[in-house]
Each structure stands twice: as C-alpha cells, then as structure tokens.
Design a protein around this motif. Structure first.
Motif, mmCIF file in Angstrom:
data_model
loop_
_atom_site.group_PDB
_atom_site.id
_atom_site.type_symbol
_atom_site.label_atom_id
_atom_site.label_comp_id
_atom_site.label_asym_id
_atom_site.label_seq_id
_atom_site.Cartn_x
_atom_site.Cartn_y
_atom_site.Cartn_z
ATOM 1 N N UNK A 79 0.828 -1.216 0.000
ATOM 2 C CA UNK A 79 0.000 0.000 0.000
ATOM 3 C C UNK A 79 0.857 1.259 0.000
ATOM 4 N N UNK A 80 2.175 1.061 0.178
ATOM 5 C CA UNK A 80 3.022 2.255 0.306
ATOM 6 C C UNK A 80 3.591 2.754 -1.002
ATOM 7 N N UNK A 81 3.454 1.963 -2.070
ATOM 8 C CA UNK A 81 4.002 2.439 -3.348
ATOM 9 C C UNK A 81 3.254 3.719 -3.716
ATOM 10 N N UNK A 82 3.964 4.820 -3.861
ATOM 11 C CA UNK A 82 3.272 6.099 -4.040
ATOM 12 C C UNK A 82 2.451 6.168 -5.331
ATOM 13 N N UNK A 83 1.291 6.786 -5.219
ATOM 14 C CA UNK A 83 0.437 7.049 -6.376
ATOM 15 C C UNK A 83 0.564 8.544 -6.645
ATOM 16 N N UNK A 84 1.214 8.866 -7.749
ATOM 17 C CA UNK A 84 1.559 10.267 -8.014
ATOM 18 C C UNK A 84 0.532 10.871 -8.965
ATOM 19 N N UNK A 85 -0.043 12.001 -8.551
ATOM 20 C CA UNK A 85 -1.025 12.704 -9.366
ATOM 21 C C UNK A 85 -0.256 13.667 -10.272
ATOM 22 N N UNK A 86 -0.246 13.359 -11.570
ATOM 23 C CA UNK A 86 0.593 14.182 -12.456
ATOM 24 C C UNK A 86 0.013 15.577 -12.678
ATOM 25 N N UNK A 125 7.217 19.694 -6.712
ATOM 26 C CA UNK A 125 6.777 18.755 -5.666
ATOM 27 C C UNK A 125 6.588 17.344 -6.262
ATOM 28 N N UNK A 126 6.049 17.304 -7.497
ATOM 29 C CA UNK A 126 5.842 16.015 -8.157
ATOM 30 C C UNK A 126 7.184 15.334 -8.426
ATOM 31 N N UNK A 127 8.158 16.121 -8.834
ATOM 32 C CA UNK A 127 9.495 15.551 -9.059
ATOM 33 C C UNK A 127 10.040 14.947 -7.763
ATOM 34 N N UNK A 174 8.255 11.636 -7.075
ATOM 35 C CA UNK A 174 8.696 10.566 -7.963
ATOM 36 C C UNK A 174 10.101 10.099 -7.589
ATOM 37 N N UNK A 175 10.983 11.041 -7.323
ATOM 38 C CA UNK A 175 12.367 10.672 -6.991
ATOM 39 C C UNK A 175 12.410 9.859 -5.693
ATOM 40 N N UNK A 176 11.619 10.277 -4.718
ATOM 41 C CA UNK A 176 11.589 9.537 -3.449
ATOM 42 C C UNK A 176 11.037 8.130 -3.656
ATOM 43 N N UNK A 177 9.956 8.048 -4.461
ATOM 44 C CA UNK A 177 9.329 6.731 -4.709
ATOM 45 C C UNK A 177 10.333 5.789 -5.349
ATOM 46 N N UNK A 178 11.094 6.314 -6.294
ATOM 47 C CA UNK A 178 12.055 5.455 -6.985
ATOM 48 C C UNK A 178 13.154 5.030 -6.040
ATOM 49 N N UNK A 179 13.620 5.972 -5.220
ATOM 50 C CA UNK A 179 14.702 5.591 -4.320
ATOM 51 C C UNK A 179 14.232 4.558 -3.311
ATOM 52 N N UNK A 180 12.978 4.633 -2.902
ATOM 53 C CA UNK A 180 12.519 3.669 -1.904
ATOM 54 C C UNK A 180 12.047 2.356 -2.520
ATOM 55 N N UNK A 217 5.758 9.229 -21.475
ATOM 56 C CA UNK A 217 7.133 8.809 -21.177
ATOM 57 C C UNK A 217 8.063 10.010 -21.129
ATOM 58 N N UNK A 218 7.895 10.936 -22.089
ATOM 59 C CA UNK A 218 8.770 12.115 -22.114
ATOM 60 C C UNK A 218 8.580 12.976 -20.873
ATOM 61 N N UNK A 219 7.325 13.129 -20.458
ATOM 62 C CA UNK A 219 7.078 13.964 -19.277
ATOM 63 C C UNK A 219 7.735 13.330 -18.049
ATOM 64 N N UNK A 220 7.542 12.023 -17.891
ATOM 65 C CA UNK A 220 8.128 11.353 -16.719
ATOM 66 C C UNK A 220 9.656 11.439 -16.777
ATOM 67 N N UNK A 221 10.212 11.282 -17.966
ATOM 68 C CA UNK A 221 11.672 11.341 -18.079
ATOM 69 C C UNK A 221 12.208 12.756 -17.856
ATOM 70 N N UNK A 222 11.438 13.755 -18.227
ATOM 71 C CA UNK A 222 11.854 15.133 -17.910
ATOM 72 C C UNK A 222 11.923 15.310 -16.396
ATOM 73 N N UNK A 223 10.902 14.758 -15.727
ATOM 74 C CA UNK A 223 10.885 14.893 -14.266
ATOM 75 C C UNK A 223 12.058 14.137 -13.638
ATOM 76 N N UNK A 224 12.327 12.947 -14.165
ATOM 77 C CA UNK A 224 13.439 12.170 -13.609
ATOM 78 C C UNK A 224 14.764 12.888 -13.854
ATOM 79 N N UNK A 225 14.902 13.484 -15.047
ATOM 80 C CA UNK A 225 16.135 14.219 -15.342
ATOM 81 C C UNK A 225 16.305 15.340 -14.320
ATOM 82 N N UNK A 226 15.254 16.096 -14.104
ATOM 83 C CA UNK A 226 15.366 17.194 -13.129
ATOM 84 C C UNK A 226 15.623 16.664 -11.728
ATOM 85 N N UNK A 227 14.953 15.551 -11.406
ATOM 86 C CA UNK A 227 15.155 14.931 -10.083
ATOM 87 C C UNK A 227 16.604 14.528 -9.869
#
Ligand code: OGA
Ligand code: NI
Length: 341
Positions: free
Chosen positions: A40-47, A54-56, A59-65, A168-178
């Motif tokens: 239940x802890x896997x984050x559900x991110x509202x894009x 804040x979204x970045x 997402x970055x925290x979710x990936x690290x955890x 995919x591009x939007x998520x990857x932009x966020x990951x790049x910034x993260x």
C-alpha cells in the motif's frame, strides 16, 4: 520439437494440471506467497497534482525507496485505456494461426508473438504467458507491419503509442530534473527505441507451481505498465509484495539503463508475475529503450571524485548482449557492467 500448438499457453485453457515443462523448481515456487499483501506504500503520483517540483520530489523519493510508483491524471483517456485493453484481449483470444499470421508482417522480425519468452527453445522451464511485442513506432511506415486483426488494432494502438510517447517524455523530464540533469537530457537516442508488449497470462490450474514472469529487473530506462488485475509483485526488504491494480493508473518502474545513467541514484527493483486460477490477466507494457548504438554510461554531470562512475560505458547493443548472456541474473549482470568489481 514440440508442435507449435503445445507451445501456446493460451491453447491450454482447458488443461487440468500444469504441464511438467511449466513447473518451476521448488526454490522459485511462489507457493503461499501468491496471495502476498499488496504494497500500500508504493506512491500514487497525481501528475496534475501539487506542482512540477513537488511532483518531481515525490517521484524521486518513490524510486529511491521502491523503484516503482503509479501515476494517475496522466492525460491518457479512459476510453483509450479501455480500447487498448480490449484490442489486447481480442488479439490473444484469436485462433493461434491468426496470432501467428498477424504478428509476422514485419520483415525485420521486430514484431513477434511467443509463449513464455523469446528464448523458449533453450529454456529449462517455461513461463505461463503469451506475449505480442513490437516497436512502439506510430509512423505511417511501420503501421503496415502491425496486426490488422483485431480490426481496430492499428487505429487504437497507434493512438496509445502516441500518448505513451508523450507520457514517457514527461516522466523522463521529471526524472532528469530529479537527478539534477537538464530537463531534455533523455531526448534523442536514449529514448528512441520504445517497445510495446501485450502480455496475456491465462488462468492456471495450479498457480503455486508456476510463474508468469521470473523475478527480473527491466533493461529499460523506464517501463510503464497498464494492468487489469493482480499478479505483479515487487521484492522489497526480503519480501514479495503485490502491486495494487488501480483503475486507470499506470505502474512506472526503473530499469538497468536508468540505473547506469543515474550512477545508481535510481535503482531498478526486482519484480515478477504470479498466475492465478480465477481469470486470465492482461497487461500492456511500454518500455523506453535506447537505440542499439547509443552509449549507456553514468551521466558525466553526476560523477566527480567523491562520486566516481560505477558503470562501464557501453552501447545499448552491448548491454543487451550481456543481459541475455547472463540470463538477466542481477548479480552476474552487475558484475559485468560494474567498474568497481
Ligand atoms: C515485464 C513485466 C509485468 C506484468 O514485462 O517486464 O514486468 O505484470 N511485466 O506484466
Ligand atoms: Ni518487468
């Protein structure tokens, strides 16, 4: 050589027991773990949520955890999601002959249909799934190689591929910034070989003995998954947890290519698929892959004397060679890729 008929799990819908070649060795039996708790802890991110930065962070925290997160309000319409699921189900419900004919139009062989894995012939044990795979290429030129049946396949899948490319591009932009990289870091060859996969996991008479997919990490930068029911599990802190199916949400996870580029700041998580005896399960997976000649290496901006590069610099084709030759075994593969071992 087994007749092709017998290779297709989906033609076994009436089997009463699991054929021996699909029984996993006991140490891999999901056993009672089939009904593992949902994580239940896997984050559900509202894009469309709390704002870009804040979204970045989320997402970055979710990936690290977890190496995983889910996205909602992603901009892909419910109608397109339903249509895509339906053409996937319709494709897998077609007679075997049609599935083979419809998936054999690309002369380069990049559109394919198989049971278990592409390596069926050399596998000791098979996995309980059928898959249709092809480049996520929505160009007019590629359309002619996609299945014409079910009748709406090309129309629906083209629209889906276009939407997923944008997402995919939007998520990857966020990951790049993260990661502290330029927003457009992943544009170009790193993301120009996306692939779409339609997985069908038929109902199984004894899910405790089989797996739909073995424990693995993806080769991709990121993978985006649409799932209609439970079956995906993620390994965390020594235990398996189910990834909750959320209506109209997509599951996003990190693959090896991102792990290498991010110099292990973002790590891929081990996941697997279990089968069930209640109903068939369908998923649609979109993998963001680099082109074969693109170099995969820790981003220079992330490396310095305190954080030296952890991975070799290799082309994606070389990486895939290692991925297959180590049978995607994480320990062996990381040894080959690593600069420090
Ligand atoms: C994959 C994968 C999960 C699923 O195809 O790599 O992990 O639930 N799929 O189909
Ligand atoms: Ni996977």
């Amino acid at each position: 050589m087994e007749p092709v008929d017998q290779k297709l799990v989906s033609s076994w819908y009436d089997v009463q027991s699991v054929p021996q070649t699909f029984v996993q060795p006991p140490e891999k039996w999901p056993g009672k773990d089939i009904d593992v708790p949902l994580c239940k802890n896997i984050p559900v991110v509202d894009l469309r949520g709390p704002g870009w930065s804040r979204t970045i962070e989320q997402i970055s925290e979710a990936i690290q955890e977890f190496g995983f997160f889910q996205v909602i309000n992603h901009g892909v319409s419910k109608k397109l999601i339903d249509d895509t699921m339906n053409v996937s189900k319709d494709f897998h419900a077609m007679p075997r002959k049609d599935k083979e004919t419809e998936s054999s139009k690309d002369p380069s062989g990049r559109c394919k249909f198989y049971t278990s894995s592409e390596n069926y012939a050399n596998e000791e044990v098979h996995y309980w799934r059928d898959a249709l795979v092809h480049p996520a290429d929505s160009s007019e030129n590629y359309m002619q190689y996609l299945p014409e049946k079910p009748t709406r396949y090309r129309q629906v899948v083209k629209a889906f591929m276009e939407e997923f490319r944008k997402l995919g591009s939007v998520i990857l932009e966020m990951l790049a910034e993260g990661l502290g990289l330029n927003k457009d870091f992943f544009n170009g060859g790193l993301t120009e070989n996306p692939t779409l996969m339609f997985n069908h996991y038929p109902l199984c008479p004894d899910p405790s003995l089989t797996l739909g997919l073995k424990a693995h990490r993806d080769a991709s930068l990121i993978s985006i998954l649409l799932q209609d029911s439970e079956g995906l599990q993620v390994f965390k802190d020594g235990n398996w947890f189910g990834v909750e199916p959320i209506s109209d949400a997509f599951v996003v996870n990190i693959g090896y290519a991102m792990q290498m580029i991010s110099n292990s700041k973002f790590k891929g998580a081990e996941h697997r698929v279990v089968t069930n005896s209640r109903d068939a399960r369908t998923t649609v997976a979109y993998f963001v892959y680099p082109t074969n000649e693109t170099i995969i290496e820790p981003a220079k901006a992330l490396c310095n004397p305190v954080n030296p590069p952890l991975y070799k610099s290799i082309t994606f084709a070389e990486f895939i060679g290692h991925f297959y030759s180590t049978a995607a075994d994480a320990e062996k593969l990381l040894k080959v890729l690593s600069l420090t071992e």
